[in-house]
Scaffold this motif. Structure first.
Motif, PDB file in Angstrom:
ATOM      1  N   VAL A  77       4.466  41.770   6.345  1.00 56.68           N
ATOM      2  CA  VAL A  77       4.672  40.769   7.384  1.00 56.68           C
ATOM      3  C   VAL A  77       5.472  41.352   8.539  1.00 56.68           C
ATOM      4  O   VAL A  77       5.120  41.201   9.717  1.00 56.68           O
ATOM      5  CB  VAL A  77       5.382  39.530   6.811  1.00 56.68           C
ATOM      6  CG1 VAL A  77       5.696  38.522   7.918  1.00 56.68           C
ATOM      7  CG2 VAL A  77       4.524  38.866   5.744  1.00 56.68           C
ATOM      8  N   GLU A  78       6.543  42.071   8.216  1.00 59.89           N
ATOM      9  CA  GLU A  78       7.373  42.662   9.258  1.00 59.89           C
ATOM     10  C   GLU A  78       6.607  43.707  10.054  1.00 59.89           C
ATOM     11  O   GLU A  78       6.705  43.775  11.292  1.00 59.89           O
ATOM     12  CB  GLU A  78       8.628  43.296   8.631  1.00 59.89           C
ATOM     13  CG  GLU A  78       9.605  42.272   8.061  1.00 59.89           C
ATOM     14  CD  GLU A  78      10.785  42.945   7.379  1.00 59.89           C
ATOM     15  OE1 GLU A  78      10.695  44.164   7.107  1.00 59.89           O
ATOM     16  OE2 GLU A  78      11.782  42.261   7.134  1.00 59.89           O
ATOM     17  N   TYR A  79       5.824  44.515   9.365  1.00 57.73           N
ATOM     18  CA  TYR A  79       5.057  45.558  10.048  1.00 57.73           C
ATOM     19  C   TYR A  79       4.001  44.927  10.964  1.00 57.73           C
ATOM     20  O   TYR A  79       3.796  45.373  12.098  1.00 57.73           O
ATOM     21  CB  TYR A  79       4.378  46.460   9.015  1.00 57.73           C
ATOM     22  CG  TYR A  79       3.779  47.727   9.621  1.00 57.73           C
ATOM     23  CD1 TYR A  79       4.560  48.856   9.803  1.00 57.73           C
ATOM     24  CD2 TYR A  79       2.440  47.753  10.018  1.00 57.73           C
ATOM     25  CE1 TYR A  79       4.012  50.015  10.361  1.00 57.73           C
ATOM     26  CE2 TYR A  79       1.887  48.892  10.586  1.00 57.73           C
ATOM     27  CZ  TYR A  79       2.681  50.028  10.760  1.00 57.73           C
ATOM     28  OH  TYR A  79       2.143  51.159  11.327  1.00 57.73           O
ATOM     29  N   ASP A  80       3.342  43.879  10.485  1.00 58.07           N
ATOM     30  CA  ASP A  80       2.337  43.193  11.307  1.00 58.07           C
ATOM     31  C   ASP A  80       2.957  42.578  12.548  1.00 58.07           C
ATOM     32  O   ASP A  80       2.369  42.583  13.630  1.00 58.07           O
ATOM     33  CB  ASP A  80       1.629  42.104  10.496  1.00 58.07           C
ATOM     34  CG  ASP A  80       0.559  42.679   9.563  1.00 58.07           C
ATOM     35  OD1 ASP A  80       0.245  43.872   9.703  1.00 58.07           O
ATOM     36  OD2 ASP A  80       0.050  41.932   8.714  1.00 58.07           O
ATOM     37  N   GLU A  81       4.171  42.047  12.408  1.00 54.61           N
ATOM     38  CA  GLU A  81       4.836  41.444  13.558  1.00 54.61           C
ATOM     39  C   GLU A  81       5.202  42.488  14.606  1.00 54.61           C
ATOM     40  O   GLU A  81       5.127  42.234  15.804  1.00 54.61           O
ATOM     41  CB  GLU A  81       6.096  40.688  13.107  1.00 54.61           C
ATOM     42  CG  GLU A  81       5.800  39.402  12.346  1.00 54.61           C
ATOM     43  CD  GLU A  81       7.062  38.721  11.844  1.00 54.61           C
ATOM     44  OE1 GLU A  81       8.139  39.369  11.902  1.00 54.61           O
ATOM     45  OE2 GLU A  81       6.975  37.565  11.397  1.00 54.61           O
ATOM     46  N   ARG A 100       3.825  45.815  14.851  1.00 53.84           N
ATOM     47  CA  ARG A 100       2.715  46.673  15.293  1.00 53.84           C
ATOM     48  C   ARG A 100       1.416  45.919  15.563  1.00 53.84           C
ATOM     49  O   ARG A 100       0.486  46.496  16.104  1.00 53.84           O
ATOM     50  CB  ARG A 100       2.441  47.732  14.211  1.00 53.84           C
ATOM     51  CG  ARG A 100       3.662  48.586  13.849  1.00 53.84           C
ATOM     52  CD  ARG A 100       4.108  49.442  15.016  1.00 53.84           C
ATOM     53  NE  ARG A 100       5.266  50.241  14.674  1.00 53.84           N
ATOM     54  CZ  ARG A 100       5.211  51.459  14.142  1.00 53.84           C
ATOM     55  NH1 ARG A 100       4.032  52.002  13.873  1.00 53.84           N
ATOM     56  NH2 ARG A 100       6.323  52.132  13.873  1.00 53.84           N
ATOM     57  N   GLU A 101       1.365  44.651  15.152  1.00 54.38           N
ATOM     58  CA  GLU A 101       0.151  43.828  15.338  1.00 54.38           C
ATOM     59  C   GLU A 101      -1.094  44.522  14.775  1.00 54.38           C
ATOM     60  O   GLU A 101      -2.137  44.591  15.410  1.00 54.38           O
ATOM     61  CB  GLU A 101      -0.056  43.508  16.826  1.00 54.38           C
ATOM     62  CG  GLU A 101       1.053  42.675  17.413  1.00 54.38           C
ATOM     63  CD  GLU A 101       0.802  42.286  18.857  1.00 54.38           C
ATOM     64  OE1 GLU A 101      -0.219  42.750  19.421  1.00 54.38           O
ATOM     65  OE2 GLU A 101       1.598  41.537  19.422  1.00 54.38           O
ATOM     66  N   MET A 102      -0.957  45.066  13.552  1.00 50.69           N
ATOM     67  CA  MET A 102      -2.081  45.767  12.929  1.00 50.69           C
ATOM     68  C   MET A 102      -2.849  44.862  11.964  1.00 50.69           C
ATOM     69  O   MET A 102      -3.946  45.188  11.537  1.00 50.69           O
ATOM     70  CB  MET A 102      -1.563  47.013  12.188  1.00 50.69           C
ATOM     71  CG  MET A 102      -2.667  47.956  11.738  1.00 50.69           C
ATOM     72  SD  MET A 102      -2.032  49.504  11.056  1.00 50.69           S
ATOM     73  CE  MET A 102      -1.546  50.358  12.542  1.00 50.69           C
ATOM     74  N   ASP A 103      -2.277  43.739  11.606  1.00 50.97           N
ATOM     75  CA  ASP A 103      -2.928  42.765  10.722  1.00 50.97           C
ATOM     76  C   ASP A 103      -3.295  43.378   9.378  1.00 50.97           C
ATOM     77  O   ASP A 103      -4.445  43.322   8.931  1.00 50.97           O
ATOM     78  CB  ASP A 103      -4.163  42.175  11.400  1.00 50.97           C
ATOM     79  CG  ASP A 103      -4.560  40.820  10.778  1.00 50.97           C
ATOM     80  OD1 ASP A 103      -3.799  40.329   9.924  1.00 50.97           O
ATOM     81  OD2 ASP A 103      -5.613  40.288  11.148  1.00 50.97           O
ATOM     82  N   LEU A 104      -2.281  43.947   8.726  1.00 47.82           N
ATOM     83  CA  LEU A 104      -2.521  44.579   7.435  1.00 47.82           C
ATOM     84  C   LEU A 104      -2.868  43.558   6.362  1.00 47.82           C
ATOM     85  O   LEU A 104      -3.630  43.868   5.429  1.00 47.82           O
ATOM     86  CB  LEU A 104      -1.272  45.373   7.010  1.00 47.82           C
ATOM     87  CG  LEU A 104      -0.918  46.586   7.891  1.00 47.82           C
ATOM     88  CD1 LEU A 104       0.348  47.262   7.368  1.00 47.82           C
ATOM     89  CD2 LEU A 104      -2.068  47.581   7.942  1.00 47.82           C
ATOM     90  N   ILE A 105      -2.327  42.343   6.470  1.00 53.86           N
ATOM     91  CA  ILE A 105      -2.595  41.319   5.451  1.00 53.86           C
ATOM     92  C   ILE A 105      -4.076  40.956   5.447  1.00 53.86           C
ATOM     93  O   ILE A 105      -4.725  40.917   4.397  1.00 53.86           O
ATOM     94  CB  ILE A 105      -1.712  40.084   5.685  1.00 53.86           C
ATOM     95  CG1 ILE A 105      -0.244  40.440   5.400  1.00 53.86           C
ATOM     96  CG2 ILE A 105      -2.165  38.912   4.818  1.00 53.86           C
ATOM     97  CD1 ILE A 105       0.731  39.331   5.694  1.00 53.86           C
ATOM     98  N   ASN A 106      -4.633  40.706   6.614  1.00 57.53           N
ATOM     99  CA  ASN A 106      -6.065  40.381   6.686  1.00 57.53           C
ATOM    100  C   ASN A 106      -6.916  41.571   6.266  1.00 57.53           C
ATOM    101  O   ASN A 106      -7.983  41.412   5.670  1.00 57.53           O
ATOM    102  CB  ASN A 106      -6.433  39.947   8.108  1.00 57.53           C
ATOM    103  CG  ASN A 106      -7.852  39.421   8.190  1.00 57.53           C
ATOM    104  OD1 ASN A 106      -8.227  38.511   7.460  1.00 57.53           O
ATOM    105  ND2 ASN A 106      -8.658  40.018   9.062  1.00 57.53           N
TER     106      ASN A 106
END
Length: 563
Positions: A482-486, A488-494
């Protein structure tokens, strides 16, 4: 009844007159008044006037005379009568040709015929006609009031109004429900919602027209008057007319009388309906409470409302997701408050629910609680899940089609209770529908149908998400992503969700995500490094998948003290 030009020219005073153009139009032309005009015309001539003229202002100039005739024609006059023999001796051929080409009636009137005699005779005929119309209007008014006093069906009252107008009518009560009339609700609603202009139905200073609003479409016109009693709104009166229709004073007077009688009827009916709606709402909402009343009490109340509760019912809960945004998209939203608009829309929706249930020959009980629609729909007599789902889906298909015609773009989420709960199982069915709606909206998004029987995993995850230890494990697992997505906006979760849904097939997941294969592999390695989990280990994959589901079931909210 209208006075035609053919009727006028049959008067003895026109015995020596000659019709020089437009003979075939005499029966179709209406004469409402008579005037004497000389050049220039400007805006002194109204539609449907018989214009008398000597041509004194233009007889010396043929071009001016032609322009004069053209201006009278363009004003919408019924006919132009030229007194010949003094200023004008003969009407030029080019003017006659113009009149013939445009089907304009021109009359050659001998100079000896006095305009004053024509005006006297014509105004006397118009006054007699108006007196006859006034007498007929009073007769209709008395007939309508007599029908109201003798408690004739409202449909019969509206039929008399439609017959006198020669146009379809729609009468609605103050809740937006149809009270009577043959005009189609969807056509009326479409035109009223897309209203273009016009504070008044006619360019007239008559006070009746100032009360009337007009809407237009390419194939019809809509006239509207508020139905009021003691300064309280009782409903709406609509008249649908062809595009070329022009409302006259007689029709406007008739509509005003009709509205007065409708106000009398609706005042009493609205009071009765309001009381019944309150009782129905209270009854249906009482069925949703755990502490249901005794079976005898429920049966007595149901019988008083006309409900048969010796049938199996299934609960459906509908939640319109975007009514508020549709309000602001309505070009007429400034003319009403948001609350009144929403109340009217919910009333329309309730009407569509009743119509849909009638179409599939099922009983329905419904109530509104806040913005939710609570529906108890008669289930299939069969106890199989497929037959129950078939009935529900058939009902909702009808409702969705009707709502999308009424409110294009409306999004409704539906929670559907478990089938085969049986008779007198209202609370259990409601509880399951509410659970299905809550879980479904969180897990699958809005605008879908969520059957309780299909939410077992979702309900399990939702219940587990409330456990503090489960929350701790979930947050420690997923927070790095979640922190990384916020940042870098890479959307790792999706990325992981798509990869897992495609059973670990990198090429297939890359196509779904529209990524290069190497870019997807980079993301997967980043997921592993951030979570310290291996995507080749089934237990690690299960933990990550489970944590994401728990996180999503909580509305993607993370308790900061767990991070």
């Amino acid at each position: 009844m209208n006075l035609s030009l053919e009727d006028v020219l049959a008067f003895p005073i026109f015995e020596t007159a000659k019709i020089i153009s437009g003979k075939n139009e005499l029966g179709a032309k209406t004469v409402e008044w008579v005037s004497v005009i000389e050049s220039p015309v400007e805006n002194f001539v109204r539609e449907n006037e018989l214009v008398l003229s000597t041509g004194i202002g233009c007889y010396t100039d043929p071009h001016l005379f032609f322009d004069f005739v053209k201006d009278v024609y363009e004003s919408g006059a019924s006919a132009l009568a030229i007194a010949t023999g003094h200023y004008i001796y003969r009407i030029p051929e080019e003017i006659v040709d113009f009149a013939q080409k445009n089907k304009f009636v021109m009359i050659d009137l001998p100079w000896e015929v006095r305009f004053a005699d024509i005006i006297h005779e014509l105004t006397s005929a118009i006054n007699r006609l108006q007196q006859d119309e006034l007498l007929r209007l009073k007769e209709v008014q008395q007939e309508l009031i007599e029908m109201y006093l003798t408690k004739k069906p409202f449909s019969s009252i509206v039929s008399v109004i439609e017959k006198e107008l020669g146009l379809p009518v729609l009468v609605m009560n103050n809740k937006g429900n149809v009270a009577g009339g043959s005009a189609k609700l969807r056509d009326v609603w479409r035109m009223w919602n897309d209203m273009k202009t016009s504070e008044e139905a006619e360019e007239s200073h008559h006070p009746i027209f100032s009360k009337m609003k007009q809407a237009e479409s390419k194939d019809a016109q809509l006239f509207h008057m508020n139905i009021q009693s003691s300064e309280q709104n009782q409903g709406d009166f609509f008249v649908v007319a062809p595009p070329s229709y022009k409302m006259k004073l007689r029709e406007a007077n008739l509509i005003e009388q009709a509205v007065m009688v409708c106000a009398l009827w609706l005042t009493s009916e609205n009071a009765v309906a309001e009381n019944k709606n309150i009782r129905q709402k209270e009854f249906v909402l009482s069925l949703t409470r755990e502490d249901e009343a005794s079976e005898q009490t429920i049966r007595e109340e149901a019988q008083g409302l006309g409900f048969d509760i010796d049938l199996p019912y299934e609960c459906l809960i509908g939640y319109p997701e975007n009514l508020e945004s549709l309000f602001y998209q309505d070009p007429n939203h400034n003319h009403q408050t948001k609350k009144s608009w929403l109340d009217k829309m919910m009333a329309y929706i309730e009407m569509e629910l009743a119509d849909a249930a009638q179409s599939i020959q099922r009983q329905v009980m419904y109530a509104r609680e806040d913005d939710k629609m609570i529906i108890f729909l008669q289930a299939s007599e069969s106890v199989t899940q497929s037959s129950s789902n078939g009935t529900v889906n058939q009902f909702l298909d009808l409702v969705d089609r009707r709502l999308n015609k009424l409110l294009p773009g409306v999004v409704v989420s539906w929670g559907i209770g478990k089938h085969a709960d049986g008779v007198m199982s209202f609370y259990r069915s409601y509880n399951k529908a509410a659970s299905a709606l809550e879980v479904g909206r969180k897990q699958k998004g809005t605008g879908k149908r969520y059957h309780f029987d299909n939410t077992k995993i979702s309900r399990l995850i939702l219940n587990l998400s409330k456990n503090e230890e489960v929350q701790e494990i979930t947050m420690s697992t997923i927070s790095p992503l979640v922190e990384y997505d916020e940042k870098r906006e890479m959307d790792l979760i999706n990325t992981f969700i798509v990869y897992n849904e495609n059973a670990g097939n990198v090429s297939q997941a890359a196509r779904v995500l529209n990524l290069h294969r190497q870019s997807l592999l980079y993301r997967l390695r980043k997921i592993e490094s951030l979570t310290n989990l291996s995507l080749t280990n089934p237990d690690d994959v299960f933990l990550l998948d489970f944590s994401i589901k728990i996180w999503m079931s909580s509305g993607n909210r993370i308790d900061q003290h767990h991070l």
